[in-house]
Design a protein around this motif. Sequence first.
Motif, short mmCIF file in Angstrom:
data_model
loop_
_atom_site.label_atom_id
_atom_site.label_comp_id
_atom_site.label_asym_id
_atom_site.label_seq_id
_atom_site.Cartn_x
_atom_site.Cartn_y
_atom_site.Cartn_z
N SER A 194 -20.70 -0.14 -0.23
CA SER A 194 -19.71 -0.20 0.84
C SER A 194 -18.82 1.02 0.72
CB SER A 194 -18.86 -1.47 0.73
OG SER A 194 -18.03 -1.41 -0.41
N PRO A 195 -18.09 1.38 1.80
CA PRO A 195 -17.12 2.46 1.68
C PRO A 195 -16.08 2.19 0.60
CG PRO A 195 -17.54 1.97 3.98
CD PRO A 195 -18.22 0.89 3.18
N LEU A 196 -15.73 0.90 0.43
CA LEU A 196 -14.74 0.55 -0.59
C LEU A 196 -15.27 0.87 -1.99
CD1 LEU A 196 -12.04 -0.76 -1.34
CD2 LEU A 196 -13.22 -2.95 -1.40
N ALA A 197 -16.54 0.54 -2.24
CA ALA A 197 -17.14 0.85 -3.54
C ALA A 197 -17.14 2.35 -3.78
CB ALA A 197 -18.57 0.31 -3.61
N MET A 208 0.83 -1.20 0.00
CA MET A 208 0.00 0.00 0.00
C MET A 208 0.87 1.26 0.00
SD MET A 208 -3.27 -0.82 2.41
CE MET A 208 -4.45 -2.10 1.93
N PHE A 209 2.00 1.18 0.69
CA PHE A 209 2.93 2.31 0.70
C PHE A 209 3.47 2.55 -0.70
CE2 PHE A 209 7.01 4.42 1.43
CZ PHE A 209 6.60 5.44 2.28
N GLN A 210 3.68 1.45 -1.48
CA GLN A 210 4.12 1.59 -2.87
C GLN A 210 3.07 2.32 -3.71
OE1 GLN A 210 4.88 -2.64 -3.68
NE2 GLN A 210 7.03 -2.13 -4.05
N ALA A 211 1.81 1.95 -3.52
CA ALA A 211 0.72 2.60 -4.26
C ALA A 211 0.65 4.08 -3.92
CB ALA A 211 -0.62 1.92 -3.93
N ILE A 212 0.80 4.40 -2.64
CA ILE A 212 0.78 5.80 -2.21
C ILE A 212 1.97 6.55 -2.80
CG2 ILE A 212 0.95 7.33 -0.19
CD1 ILE A 212 -0.48 5.04 1.36
N ALA A 263 -3.66 5.45 -7.51
CA ALA A 263 -4.95 5.43 -6.81
C ALA A 263 -5.72 4.16 -7.14
CB ALA A 263 -5.76 6.67 -7.19
N GLY A 264 -5.68 3.75 -8.42
CA GLY A 264 -6.34 2.51 -8.81
C GLY A 264 -5.72 1.29 -8.15
N TYR A 265 -4.39 1.27 -8.09
CA TYR A 265 -3.68 0.16 -7.44
C TYR A 265 -4.02 0.10 -5.95
CZ TYR A 265 0.33 -2.74 -5.96
OH TYR A 265 1.13 -3.72 -5.42
N TYR A 266 -4.10 1.27 -5.32
CA TYR A 266 -4.45 1.33 -3.90
C TYR A 266 -5.87 0.78 -3.67
CZ TYR A 266 -5.23 3.26 0.77
OH TYR A 266 -5.51 3.41 2.10
N SER A 267 -6.81 1.13 -4.57
CA SER A 267 -8.18 0.63 -4.46
C SER A 267 -8.22 -0.88 -4.62
CB SER A 267 -9.07 1.28 -5.52
OG SER A 267 -9.20 2.66 -5.29
N TYR A 268 -7.40 -1.40 -5.56
CA TYR A 268 -7.34 -2.86 -5.76
C TYR A 268 -6.82 -3.55 -4.50
CZ TYR A 268 -5.39 -7.33 -7.26
OH TYR A 268 -5.06 -8.66 -7.36
N LEU A 269 -5.78 -3.00 -3.89
CA LEU A 269 -5.23 -3.61 -2.67
C LEU A 269 -6.25 -3.60 -1.54
CD1 LEU A 269 -1.62 -2.08 -2.71
CD2 LEU A 269 -2.27 -4.44 -3.24
N LYS A 270 -7.00 -2.50 -1.41
CA LYS A 270 -8.03 -2.42 -0.37
C LYS A 270 -9.16 -3.42 -0.65
CE LYS A 270 -8.29 0.09 2.62
NZ LYS A 270 -7.85 -0.09 4.02
N PHE A 271 -9.49 -3.60 -1.96
CA PHE A 271 -10.52 -4.57 -2.33
C PHE A 271 -10.08 -5.98 -1.96
CE2 PHE A 271 -12.08 -7.61 -5.53
CZ PHE A 271 -13.44 -7.51 -5.31
N MET A 272 -8.83 -6.34 -2.29
CA MET A 272 -8.33 -7.68 -1.97
C MET A 272 -8.23 -7.88 -0.46
SD MET A 272 -8.16 -9.12 -4.82
CE MET A 272 -7.45 -10.66 -4.19
N GLU A 273 -7.89 -6.83 0.26
CA GLU A 273 -7.82 -6.91 1.72
C GLU A 273 -9.19 -7.23 2.30
OE1 GLU A 273 -5.54 -4.14 4.81
OE2 GLU A 273 -7.42 -3.22 4.16
#
Length: 319
Positions: free
Chosen positions: A256-259, A137-141, A299-309
């Motif tokens: 959801s907040p993620l969506a 996530m730090f990489q995405a940020i 931002a898209g990568y970060y959203s993907y990581l949060k989705f997988m989490e």
Amino acid sequence: EYMGEPICHPKMARLRPLLICVFYGTMSIFVTFVYKSISAEYAFKYPAALLFGQLVCSVLACSILKAFKVIDYPDLSVGMLQRTFTVSILFVFNVFVGFVGLRLVNIPMFIALRKTVTIFVLAFEFYLLGKRVRYDMFQAIGLIVLGALMAAASDMTADLLGYFFVILNNIATAAYLTATNKLSKATGLNSFGLLFYNGVNALPMTLLLSIVLDEPTGIASYPYLYDPQFICLVILASMTGVVLQYAIFLCSTVNSPLATSITGNLKDIFSSILGFLISSDVKPTLMLVMGIFTSLSGAGYYSYLKFMEQQNALPHGKN
């Protein structure tokens, strides 16, 4: 039923979550361009007055909807006003500096710089809540921040004061979100309750701010004050600001907040493209486009990581 309204026909039930995401994304893009039009096309430089109009609409809308039992939140009380006062100060400051930043910076650049708000949120969460971020996530940020820096370095319409206000807006947003999260858990207020109490607390603050900045004098001599199109645009901005808050609440609860987060990132892509196509204050360069693309990719990568989490956190078989 949802919020006193019947659920849609079964044939539309599967489309409802998607339609709500589209509703939120469309309103968010629309509100951004409405406020940019007011500040750029009509040269209206009185952000406290705009915020005051939005707050009036918020309080009236919440009060009317509560009276008709469409929504519910605790009745007005001095105790709750006191508990929400600090968050209201952060709210006013956040929206005010956001208006100023949007007025001084073109839309694609504004969106790229605003994506760096994530790093400020993480900093506040670490300091106040003790939360730590994973390396991926730090990489995405890092991609988000790198893209924003690339775009800022190549922006031919650069306004350092505008950059300052957007970064200040990011810090204020991070503080506001963190404080709101803590307040919501402590008081049980839903989004409508927060919207209402923010409005009641913030109305006198915003009026005082407008007076201190001597906005009434400037507004009195404003050349488009009685222009029908300008008046309609200001009313539209005030009303759509309230609708956007409702759209965020609807998307966060029905989906959801993620969506909501993923929809936010997708609408930023469309906003950037539209900004390049229709904004007269954008002078695109290769580095600017690459920077904004890098920021949005992060931002898209970060959203993907949060989705997988979130998927990994679900019980087996419910993904």
